[in-house]
Scaffold this motif. Structure first.
Motif, PDB file in Angstrom:
ATOM      1  N   THR A 152       0.825  -1.204   0.000  1.00  0.00           N
ATOM      2  CA  THR A 152       0.000   0.000   0.000  1.00  0.00           C
ATOM      3  C   THR A 152       0.861   1.256   0.000  1.00  0.00           C
ATOM      4  O   THR A 152       0.641   2.191  -0.784  1.00  0.00           O
ATOM      5  N   LYS A 153       1.866   1.290   0.861  1.00  0.00           N
ATOM      6  CA  LYS A 153       2.700   2.485   0.983  1.00  0.00           C
ATOM      7  C   LYS A 153       3.578   2.718  -0.246  1.00  0.00           C
ATOM      8  O   LYS A 153       3.949   3.860  -0.542  1.00  0.00           O
ATOM      9  N   LEU A 154       3.892   1.643  -0.980  1.00  0.00           N
ATOM     10  CA  LEU A 154       4.695   1.792  -2.194  1.00  0.00           C
ATOM     11  C   LEU A 154       3.825   1.955  -3.442  1.00  0.00           C
ATOM     12  O   LEU A 154       4.339   2.030  -4.550  1.00  0.00           O
ATOM     13  N   GLY A 155       2.507   1.993  -3.248  1.00  0.00           N
ATOM     14  CA  GLY A 155       1.605   2.211  -4.377  1.00  0.00           C
ATOM     15  C   GLY A 155       1.520   1.038  -5.324  1.00  0.00           C
ATOM     16  O   GLY A 155       1.298   1.213  -6.521  1.00  0.00           O
ATOM     17  N   LEU A 156       1.668  -0.182  -4.785  1.00  0.00           N
ATOM     18  CA  LEU A 156       1.599  -1.391  -5.607  1.00  0.00           C
ATOM     19  C   LEU A 156       0.202  -1.981  -5.459  1.00  0.00           C
ATOM     20  O   LEU A 156      -0.221  -2.323  -4.353  1.00  0.00           O
ATOM     21  N   HIS A 157      -0.492  -2.115  -6.575  1.00  0.00           N
ATOM     22  CA  HIS A 157      -1.912  -2.438  -6.545  1.00  0.00           C
ATOM     23  C   HIS A 157      -2.187  -3.922  -6.767  1.00  0.00           C
ATOM     24  O   HIS A 157      -1.393  -4.637  -7.394  1.00  0.00           O
ATOM     25  N   ALA A 158      -3.317  -4.375  -6.267  1.00  0.00           N
ATOM     26  CA  ALA A 158      -3.674  -5.796  -6.296  1.00  0.00           C
ATOM     27  C   ALA A 158      -3.708  -6.350  -7.716  1.00  0.00           C
ATOM     28  O   ALA A 158      -3.383  -7.521  -7.940  1.00  0.00           O
ATOM     29  N   GLU A 159      -4.103  -5.519  -8.688  1.00  0.00           N
ATOM     30  CA  GLU A 159      -4.208  -6.024 -10.054  1.00  0.00           C
ATOM     31  C   GLU A 159      -2.853  -6.434 -10.635  1.00  0.00           C
ATOM     32  O   GLU A 159      -2.784  -7.131 -11.647  1.00  0.00           O
ATOM     33  N   ASP A 160      -1.754  -5.981  -9.994  1.00  0.00           N
ATOM     34  CA  ASP A 160      -0.429  -6.380 -10.465  1.00  0.00           C
ATOM     35  C   ASP A 160      -0.093  -7.827 -10.094  1.00  0.00           C
ATOM     36  O   ASP A 160       0.839  -8.400 -10.651  1.00  0.00           O
ATOM     37  N   GLY A 161      -0.856  -8.416  -9.167  1.00  0.00           N
ATOM     38  CA  GLY A 161      -0.579  -9.777  -8.715  1.00  0.00           C
ATOM     39  C   GLY A 161       0.430  -9.770  -7.570  1.00  0.00           C
ATOM     40  O   GLY A 161       1.369  -8.975  -7.574  1.00  0.00           O
ATOM     41  N   ASP A 162       0.232 -10.660  -6.598  1.00  0.00           N
ATOM     42  CA  ASP A 162       1.063 -10.657  -5.405  1.00  0.00           C
ATOM     43  C   ASP A 162       2.535 -10.911  -5.705  1.00  0.00           C
ATOM     44  O   ASP A 162       3.413 -10.261  -5.143  1.00  0.00           O
ATOM     45  N   GLN A 163       2.827 -11.881  -6.596  1.00  0.00           N
ATOM     46  CA  GLN A 163       4.225 -12.195  -6.884  1.00  0.00           C
ATOM     47  C   GLN A 163       4.922 -11.012  -7.546  1.00  0.00           C
ATOM     48  O   GLN A 163       6.058 -10.668  -7.213  1.00  0.00           O
ATOM     49  N   HIS A 164       4.243 -10.373  -8.492  1.00  0.00           N
ATOM     50  CA  HIS A 164       4.839  -9.226  -9.176  1.00  0.00           C
ATOM     51  C   HIS A 164       5.009  -8.063  -8.208  1.00  0.00           C
ATOM     52  O   HIS A 164       6.041  -7.367  -8.227  1.00  0.00           O
ATOM     53  N   ARG A 165       4.024  -7.847  -7.340  1.00  0.00           N
ATOM     54  CA  ARG A 165       4.152  -6.773  -6.349  1.00  0.00           C
ATOM     55  C   ARG A 165       5.320  -7.054  -5.409  1.00  0.00           C
ATOM     56  O   ARG A 165       6.041  -6.138  -5.002  1.00  0.00           O
ATOM     57  N   ARG A 166       5.513  -8.311  -5.075  1.00  0.00           N
ATOM     58  CA  ARG A 166       6.626  -8.687  -4.189  1.00  0.00           C
ATOM     59  C   ARG A 166       7.965  -8.332  -4.842  1.00  0.00           C
ATOM     60  O   ARG A 166       8.851  -7.769  -4.209  1.00  0.00           O
ATOM     61  N   VAL A 167       8.090  -8.666  -6.125  1.00  0.00           N
ATOM     62  CA  VAL A 167       9.323  -8.347  -6.862  1.00  0.00           C
ATOM     63  C   VAL A 167       9.525  -6.841  -6.940  1.00  0.00           C
ATOM     64  O   VAL A 167      10.623  -6.324  -6.694  1.00  0.00           O
ATOM     65  N   LEU A 168       8.456  -6.094  -7.270  1.00  0.00           N
ATOM     66  CA  LEU A 168       8.568  -4.640  -7.387  1.00  0.00           C
ATOM     67  C   LEU A 168       8.940  -3.997  -6.057  1.00  0.00           C
ATOM     68  O   LEU A 168       9.727  -3.042  -6.009  1.00  0.00           O
ATOM     69  N   ALA A 169       8.394  -4.522  -4.960  1.00  0.00           N
ATOM     70  CA  ALA A 169       8.721  -3.984  -3.640  1.00  0.00           C
ATOM     71  C   ALA A 169      10.190  -4.214  -3.308  1.00  0.00           C
ATOM     72  O   ALA A 169      10.880  -3.319  -2.804  1.00  0.00           O
ATOM     73  N   VAL A 170      10.683  -5.402  -3.610  1.00  0.00           N
ATOM     74  CA  VAL A 170      12.095  -5.711  -3.349  1.00  0.00           C
ATOM     75  C   VAL A 170      13.005  -4.837  -4.209  1.00  0.00           C
ATOM     76  O   VAL A 170      14.014  -4.307  -3.733  1.00  0.00           O
ATOM     77  N   LEU A 171      12.639  -4.664  -5.473  1.00  0.00           N
ATOM     78  CA  LEU A 171      13.456  -3.826  -6.345  1.00  0.00           C
ATOM     79  C   LEU A 171      13.477  -2.372  -5.857  1.00  0.00           C
ATOM     80  O   LEU A 171      14.511  -1.708  -5.903  1.00  0.00           O
ATOM     81  N   ALA A 172      12.331  -1.877  -5.387  1.00  0.00           N
ATOM     82  CA  ALA A 172      12.285  -0.526  -4.827  1.00  0.00           C
ATOM     83  C   ALA A 172      13.201  -0.417  -3.629  1.00  0.00           C
ATOM     84  O   ALA A 172      13.908   0.588  -3.429  1.00  0.00           O
ATOM     85  N   TYR A 173      13.227  -1.461  -2.810  1.00  0.00           N
ATOM     86  CA  TYR A 173      14.081  -1.483  -1.615  1.00  0.00           C
ATOM     87  C   TYR A 173      15.553  -1.470  -2.011  1.00  0.00           C
ATOM     88  O   TYR A 173      16.351  -0.716  -1.467  1.00  0.00           O
ATOM     89  N   LEU A 174      15.922  -2.303  -2.984  1.00  0.00           N
ATOM     90  CA  LEU A 174      17.322  -2.420  -3.375  1.00  0.00           C
ATOM     91  C   LEU A 174      17.822  -1.202  -4.130  1.00  0.00           C
ATOM     92  O   LEU A 174      19.025  -0.881  -4.091  1.00  0.00           O
ATOM     93  N   ARG A 175      16.912  -0.503  -4.807  1.00  0.00           N
ATOM     94  CA  ARG A 175      17.334   0.688  -5.562  1.00  0.00           C
ATOM     95  C   ARG A 175      17.275   1.959  -4.742  1.00  0.00           C
ATOM     96  O   ARG A 175      17.707   3.010  -5.184  1.00  0.00           O
ATOM     97  N   SER A 176      16.693   1.887  -3.531  1.00  0.00           N
ATOM     98  CA  SER A 176      16.447   3.106  -2.765  1.00  0.00           C
ATOM     99  C   SER A 176      17.710   3.615  -2.100  1.00  0.00           C
ATOM    100  O   SER A 176      18.716   2.918  -2.035  1.00  0.00           O
TER     101      SER A 176
END
Length: 215
Positions: free
Chosen positions: A191-215
């Motif tokens: 929610t805080k990273l603006g990752l929406h349910a329609e992206d799918g949980d696995q894809h949101r998980r990857v995007l969240a990790v990438l945001a963390y590693l690039r931050s």
């Protein structure tokens, strides 16, 4: 899985081949230079490539640079960096396209073959797997405009463990909490990273990790 192995050290390369074949993988090509890695990935389109960082001619970061180039020519090609060294400059480039399917493990810290193979499968499936020491080095480069500023300390802890490729049950065991608590923290992260349910949980998980590693 169809695998390309890139390492200039013959003994390590052949050892990896035997290990991978023992677990049912097909090693479609082995190479010892970055240039040959790019050619192999483009030619074979493997399920994943296992790549050392330092290869000829300068033995600095040829493997990482070649991995980045390979993903440019074969978009999203899964790559697992396996090295003795943490080299963050081109690691950032590996993360930049937000496709996932990347990992970075340290040879000396791989103590369980099953965990290594599990990490390899995660990368091949589009996930991310990073050694905690690699994560720590990437975090040193954190930018001022930190997109994770709104996360709680516990959410950051959960996200850090996600970056290591840990499953929800494994995170729960590590933090000594319930799986339900972990799922709640992960929903908060999404929610805080603006990752929406329609992206799918696995894809949101990857995007969240990438945001963390690039931050």
């Amino acid at each position: 899985m169809r695998v390309v192995v890139a390492d200039d050290a013959v003994l390590i390369r052949e050892g990896l081949v035997r290990l991978l074949e023992e677990f049912g993988c097909e090693v479609v090509e082995t190479v010892g230079t970055g240039e040959d890695l790019v050619k192999a990935v483009v030619a074979h389109r493997p399920d994943v490539s296992v790549v050392d960082v330092r290869m000829p001619p300068t033995f600095t970061d040829e493997g990482l640079r070649a991995a980045v180039e390979a993903r440019e020519k074969a978009p999203g090609a899964p790559v697992l960096i396996l090295s003795q060294y943490v080299e963050v400059s081109y690691a950032d480039d590996l993360l930049a396209d937000a496709r996932g399917a990347v990992g970075y493990l340290l040879k000396d810290r791989v103590v369980d073959v099953e965990e290594f193979m599990d990490g390899l499968r995660r990368v091949a499936a589009g996930g991310t797997v990073f050694d905690p020491q690699v994560v720590a080095q990437l975090m040193v480069r954190r930018r001022r405009d930190d997109p994770l500023a709104s996360l709680t300390p516990r959410e950051r802890e959960v996200l850090s463990l996600m970056a290591e490729g840990r499953s929800n049950p494994a995170i729960a065991r590590r933090l000594v909490v319930t799986e339900g608590a972990v799922e709640k923290h992960i929903r908060g992260i999404f929610t805080k990273l603006g990752l929406h349910a329609e992206d799918g949980d696995q894809h949101r998980r990857v995007l969240a990790v990438l945001a963390y590693l690039r931050s």
